[in-house]
Design an enzyme around this catalytic site. Sequence first.
Site, PDB file in Angstrom:
ATOM      1  CD1 TRP A 157      -3.207  -1.018   0.374  1.00 29.12           C
ATOM      2  CD2 TRP A 157      -2.065  -2.533   1.737  1.00 29.12           C
ATOM      3  NE1 TRP A 157      -3.830  -2.422   0.435  1.00 29.12           N
ATOM      4  CE2 TRP A 157      -3.030  -3.126   1.280  1.00 29.12           C
ATOM      5  CE3 TRP A 157      -0.880  -2.990   2.610  1.00 29.12           C
ATOM      6  CZ2 TRP A 157      -3.381  -4.525   1.738  1.00 29.12           C
ATOM      7  CZ3 TRP A 157      -1.303  -4.423   2.955  1.00 29.12           C
ATOM      8  CH2 TRP A 157      -2.547  -4.973   2.817  1.00 29.12           C
ATOM      9  CG  HIS A 210      -6.610  -0.643   2.902  1.00 28.75           C
ATOM     10  ND1 HIS A 210      -6.241  -1.909   3.197  1.00 28.75           N
ATOM     11  CD2 HIS A 210      -6.174  -0.072   4.202  1.00 28.75           C
ATOM     12  CE1 HIS A 210      -5.483  -1.904   4.197  1.00 28.75           C
ATOM     13  NE2 HIS A 210      -5.618  -0.403   4.832  1.00 28.75           N
ATOM     14  NE  ARG A 226      -4.120   1.222  -2.382  1.00 29.28           N
ATOM     15  CZ  ARG A 226      -4.432  -0.090  -2.485  1.00 29.28           C
ATOM     16  NH1 ARG A 226      -3.773  -0.959  -3.417  1.00 29.28           N
ATOM     17  NH2 ARG A 226      -5.291  -0.535  -1.785  1.00 29.28           N
ATOM     18  CD  GLN A 257      -9.965  -0.652  -1.312  1.00 22.91           C
ATOM     19  OE1 GLN A 257     -10.024  -0.567  -0.105  1.00 22.91           O
ATOM     20  NE2 GLN A 257      -8.900  -1.008  -1.727  1.00 22.91           N
ATOM     21  CB  VAL A 317      -7.995 -12.066   5.949  1.00 21.43           C
ATOM     22  CG1 VAL A 317      -8.903 -10.901   6.063  1.00 21.43           C
ATOM     23  CG2 VAL A 317      -6.856 -11.762   4.764  1.00 21.43           C
ATOM     24  CB  ALA A 355     -12.779  -8.468   6.263  1.00 23.02           C
TER      25      ALA A 355
HETATM   26  N1  PHE Z   1      -8.025  -3.790   1.739  1.00 24.91           N
HETATM   27  C1  PHE Z   1      -7.510  -4.774   0.951  1.00 24.91           C
HETATM   28  C2  PHE Z   1      -6.868  -3.998  -0.250  1.00 24.91           C
HETATM   29  O1  PHE Z   1      -6.969  -2.786  -0.251  1.00 24.91           O
HETATM   30  C3  PHE Z   1      -8.539  -5.434   0.358  1.00 24.91           C
HETATM   31  C4  PHE Z   1      -9.165  -6.516   1.631  1.00 24.91           C
HETATM   32  C5  PHE Z   1     -10.102  -6.169   2.254  1.00 24.91           C
HETATM   33  C6  PHE Z   1      -8.652  -7.975   1.491  1.00 24.91           C
HETATM   34  C7  PHE Z   1     -10.691  -6.906   3.251  1.00 24.91           C
HETATM   35  C8  PHE Z   1      -9.136  -8.697   2.663  1.00 24.91           C
HETATM   36  C9  PHE Z   1     -10.229  -8.162   3.366  1.00 24.91           C
HETATM   37  O2  PHE Z   1      -6.270  -4.599  -1.153  1.00 24.91           O
END
Ligand code: PHE
Length: 338
Positions: free
Chosen positions: A163, A181, A207, A221, A264, A306
């Site tokens: 990120w 995100h 970003r 998002q 996760v 998530a």
């Molecule tokens: N936040 C992650 C991204 O920007 C996406 C994501 C969200 C992945 C929630 C898993 C669970 O790439």
Amino acid sequence: MPKDQGVQATHVGESVVDMKFAAIADLDSAESDDQLESWRVRFLGRKGRLTSLLRGLGSLDIDERKVIGAEANKLRGELESLYEERTSKLKSTRAPVGSIDITLPGRKPALGGLHPSTQMIREITQAFNEMGFQTIEGPEVELEKYNFDMLNIPANHPARDQWDTIWVDSDTHNDVLLRTHTSPMQARTMEQNDPPIRVIVPGKCYRYESTDATHEWHFNQVEGLAVDDGITFADLKGTLYEFARRIFGPQRKVRFRCDFFPFVEPGVDMSIDWNGSWIEILGAGMVHPKVLENAGYDSTKYTGFAFGMGPERISMLRNEITDIRHFFSNDLRFLTQF
Ligand code: PHE
């Protein structure tokens, strides 16, 4: 005495006949209320021409006074009725105030519309709303703590490279950034609420990235989070299957593969079958026990899933848009197609 002789009255000002011609010519050229009124003042008003002629009669001898007086009074009557006539004629030819000319072609009002990103976000959030998720929003200027630390992405960990971050103060890199995100809202939601939780979080992300047809430095998002006693990976799959069917049609095939996101475990990405090839549309996974604990939850009691997706990417697929930069270039030739 012949009539015309009697109206000659040069010593009381102009003659009655001269005044009559002048009055009629002037009245005929009066086109507006203002012009009519100024005519009335000039000829019939208290200081008008006819009144001063009548006032001057006193200086005439008795015979002249009789004749000219009668002529002048007759003229007053004539001018008054001509004035009435002219007034009602102008009224009848004029369109009533506030009326419209129905023979004119109408003017089309310029209508705005919802931005294609907004339309896609609403469609996605509605699909989840109908499955029991509540829509919430969070800050775009975010703390490092929520964007990274609480999501199990410690400082100096290589996972942060995933990120590329825009820091609010680029010199000090202190703890304020533009969220990369919408996942910080996982941490914020859990910090402030007890389970069960089912939220869907749309919003803008940023970003520090160079742009091309598939990358923008800012984009939307949509994050999803469900936490409860007894949530399993089957719930994740069932929810996201249902989402894909609602957005892409009931026959749509989807595929899950393993993927890595620090917050996760296990992590997956989901692709959909798009004209025979697999297109990745979101990242997802079971909420990492550390993330649950960071928020003060008992990770032996609660589990959750998530996911996060890019509505512009989804809109690009559905609408065959080949360049993500169209969404934010403010070009009406693009925007008015939606
Ligand atoms: N936040 C992650 C991204 O920007 C996406 C994501 C969200 C992945 C929630 C898993 C669970 O790439």
